[in-house]
Write an enzyme that holds these catalytic residues in place. Structure first.
Site, PDB file in Angstrom:
ATOM      1  N   LYS A  90       3.147  34.286 -15.505  1.00  0.00           N
ATOM      2  CA  LYS A  90       3.857  33.103 -16.367  1.00  0.00           C
ATOM      3  C   LYS A  90       3.388  32.929 -17.469  1.00  0.00           C
ATOM      4  CE  LYS A  90       6.747  28.988 -15.071  1.00  0.00           C
ATOM      5  NZ  LYS A  90       7.987  29.595 -15.696  1.00  0.00           N
TER       6      LYS A  90
ATOM      7  N   GLU B  29      16.035  39.131 -12.781  1.00  0.00           N
ATOM      8  CA  GLU B  29      16.298  37.773 -12.412  1.00  0.00           C
ATOM      9  C   GLU B  29      16.696  37.049 -13.855  1.00  0.00           C
ATOM     10  OE1 GLU B  29      12.062  35.919 -12.616  1.00  0.00           O
ATOM     11  OE2 GLU B  29      11.599  37.301 -14.239  1.00  0.00           O
TER      12      GLU B  29
HETATM   13  N1  PDD Z   1      10.992  28.937 -15.479  1.00  0.00           N
HETATM   14  N2  PDD Z   1      11.972  33.511 -13.349  1.00  0.00           N
HETATM   15  C1  PDD Z   1      11.713  33.244 -14.734  1.00  0.00           C
HETATM   16  C2  PDD Z   1      11.882  34.219 -15.696  1.00  0.00           C
HETATM   17  C3  PDD Z   1      11.201  31.819 -14.959  1.00  0.00           C
HETATM   18  O1  PDD Z   1      10.945  31.490 -16.384  1.00  0.00           O
HETATM   19  C4  PDD Z   1      11.304  30.811 -14.006  1.00  0.00           C
HETATM   20  C5  PDD Z   1      11.060  29.356 -14.242  1.00  0.00           C
HETATM   21  C6  PDD Z   1      11.727  31.280 -12.848  1.00  0.00           C
HETATM   22  C7  PDD Z   1      11.821  30.392 -11.733  1.00  0.00           C
HETATM   23  O2  PDD Z   1      10.620  29.801 -11.301  1.00  0.00           O
HETATM   24  P1  PDD Z   1      10.363  28.306 -10.786  1.00  0.00           P
HETATM   25  O3  PDD Z   1      11.218  28.233  -9.325  1.00  0.00           O
HETATM   26  O4  PDD Z   1       8.903  28.575 -10.187  1.00  0.00           O
HETATM   27  O5  PDD Z   1      10.828  27.367 -11.666  1.00  0.00           O
HETATM   28  C8  PDD Z   1      11.841  32.735 -12.370  1.00  0.00           C
HETATM   29  C9  PDD Z   1      10.766  27.619 -15.913  1.00  0.00           C
HETATM   30  C10 PDD Z   1      11.630  26.677 -15.316  1.00  0.00           C
HETATM   31  C11 PDD Z   1      10.915  27.633 -17.646  1.00  0.00           C
HETATM   32  O6  PDD Z   1      10.396  28.565 -18.057  1.00  0.00           O
HETATM   33  O7  PDD Z   1      11.315  26.671 -17.889  1.00  0.00           O
END
Ligand code: PDD
Length: 287
Positions: A147, A180
């Site tokens: 991330k 995704e």
């Molecule tokens: N983003 N895929 C991507 C590329 C993401 O950036 C996110 C979350 C998710 C979902 O992950 P989670 O359920 O842990 O939020 C999947 C956050 C919300 C953001 O960048 O603001």
């Protein structure tokens, strides 16, 4: 009411919060982050978010800036000081400050920034009415499981979605399979009522919301397949939705102008959304 943020061991007024111009996050996107929802003044799935923060840092060989317990205490303090009942925590850790040089410097203190934001997402129209998505080629690197704050392709995709009047862009790999969304995981419900979402790997982020939804769906006896699906399969699906810390479970009602189902949020998406909201508000517990 003053808004506080946490920057490198200090609580500071948000309007005055700043980092160094040679922070490697600023120069190289050399850092990672987490976004954690807050419902009723508490973080949802904090341990899972901290697990992912630790594993992103480990992959990039950056040390944890503080213990998990200390990070939780800082967030609690910010939630309290900023009076956040419903909202988000943004937590960013970069490698730290060093003279600009591509190689990772040694012995540098990681830099940390934590902010909170009030958002009334539980009353968003998106949750009730559903959203549109478009599809775009996935042009990201092949470690999307980390991330990282390096989000330029995601920002470009989201901007393209907004220009098309859509909420999200589903990224598509070279085989024509959906990876995704730009900031969410993608799901469909097939004609035979199977819940499909892409298996985790280097191509997608292991969403914390995704993981909790899988547990909920399993406990509720739904048929789940962690299997990649094509754009064509998505367009022919009975239902579709996205999941993330900011979208919770948001139904998708059209993909590239193809109407999904009858153009309104599907019944299974609705049920999952309800269960997930119950989970967030403490009405539903998982074994
Ligand atoms: N983003 N895929 C991507 C590329 C993401 O950036 C996110 C979350 C998710 C979902 O992950 P989670 O359920 O842990 O939020 C999947 C956050 C919300 C953001 O960048 O603001």
């Amino acid at each position: 009411m003053a808004r506080f943020s946490y920057v490198n061991r200090r609580y500071v007024q948000h309007s005055h919060a700043a980092v160094h111009i040679e922070d490697r996050g600023f120069q190289f996107a050399d850092g990672v982050y987490e976004v954690i929802p807050i419902v009723n003044q508490r973080m949802i799935d904090p341990q899972q978010h901290l697990d992912r923060l630790e594993s992103s840092l480990l992959e990039m060989n950056i040390t944890m800036p503080a213990s998990r317990r200390v990070l939780e205490l800082i967030v609690d303090e910010l939630i309290d000081r900023n009076g956040v009942f419903e909202g988000l925590v943004y937590m960013q850790v970069t490698r730290g400050v060093a003279p600009r040089d591509h190689k990772f410097p040694k012995g540098v203190q990681p830099a940390i920034v934590i902010t909170t934001k009030r958002v009334r997402f539980l009353t968003q129209n998106n949750l009730s009415d559903g959203v549109k998505v478009i599809t775009i080629p996935d042009i990201r690197w092949n470690r999307c499981d980390i991330k990282t704050v390096s989000l330029l392709p995601n920002c470009m995709g989201k901007t393209q979605a907004a220009a098309a009047g859509a909420y999200e862009a589903w990224q598509v790999d070279r085989e024509g399979l959906v990876t995704e969304g730009t900031s969410s995981n993608a799901w469909i419900v097939t004609d035979d009522d199977k819940l499909l979402t892409r298996p985790v790997g280097h191509e997608i982020l292991r969403g914390v919301t995704r993981q909790s939804l899988l547990r909920i769906a399993d406990e509720e006896g739904l048929t789940i397949e962690e299997q990649a699906f094509s754009v064509e399969e998505a367009k022919a699906a009975r239902e579709a939705f996205v999941s993330s810390a900011t979208s919770f479970v948001t139904p998708v009602v059209s993909i590239d102008d193809t109407t999904i189902g009858d153009g309104t949020p599907g019944p299974l998406s609705r049920r999952l959304q309800g269960w997930y909201l119950d989970y967030c508000t403490g009405l539903k517990n998982l074994a």
